[in-house]
Design an enzyme around this catalytic site. Sequence first.
Site: not given
Ligand code: DGL
Length: 248
Positions: A180, A148, A72, A182, A9-10
């Site tokens: 997402c 984050e 992600c 996150h 993931d990012s």
């Molecule tokens: N967690 C990621 C997703 O599911 C990306 C969040 C990001 O880095 O913008 O899209």
Amino acid sequence: MHNFVGVIDSGVGGLTILQKLVAVNNDQNFIYIADHAFCPYGTKTNDTILSRAEKLVGFLQEKGAYSVVIACNTASVFSDELRAKFAVPIYDVIEPTCKAVQKITKTKRVALLATNSTIANGAYQKTLLQSGIQTVDYACSKFVPFVENAATASISCLKTIEQTLKTLPQSNVDAVILGCTHFPLLKRQISYYCKNAELIECQCELPMLSGENGGMQGQITYYTTGNVDYANVAAKPFGSVYFKKLLL
Ligand code: DGL
């Protein structure tokens, strides 16, 4: 480490997927990579997102991963390109999440909360429309830095969510996709705008991989391409997660 599943993931969002995978594959070894050096992905160009995903998958394949999970959504958009390039089996989160949505929605009208890039690339919308499901789209990239920076309870986080989702209660949807990885960390804040709609978290269909480590608990190694101290603070909601630095 041998015989491991790679998860990428990012940042720390993909840990929400890793948690689910570990819960059903407790004896597996995992390597998790958070690409903090390029986080967030959701406001980057398609070229940057794809080239970073290629770097991470390439690294994991070379290390001997027997499968890779793109935890992600923003990078999952490019899973076909990644599958064409790498031999290692690749599992994305968009297809299985769409399957969950199909089972849950009755009105066939759902809200999609995702990064700006995921919304713009349209993979969810296209897949869901094939089964007659319409999405009401909310580009929510602004939410990611709060996760984050471990600031999900801050006033500015609450204000940002309010500004972005203020029309959600009137959107007449029966499900809200947290598109997402996150966003489960903001579930309580987001659910305030969802009325009776059901919140759907991202899914991943990794085949059950039991039998590793003779039934003993598997090992998990966490890497970040960014700052280890920041990453460890961001990962606090997940318990004992300690990152090592990875230069990629
Ligand atoms: N967690 C990621 C997703 O599911 C990306 C969040 C990001 O880095 O913008 O899209």
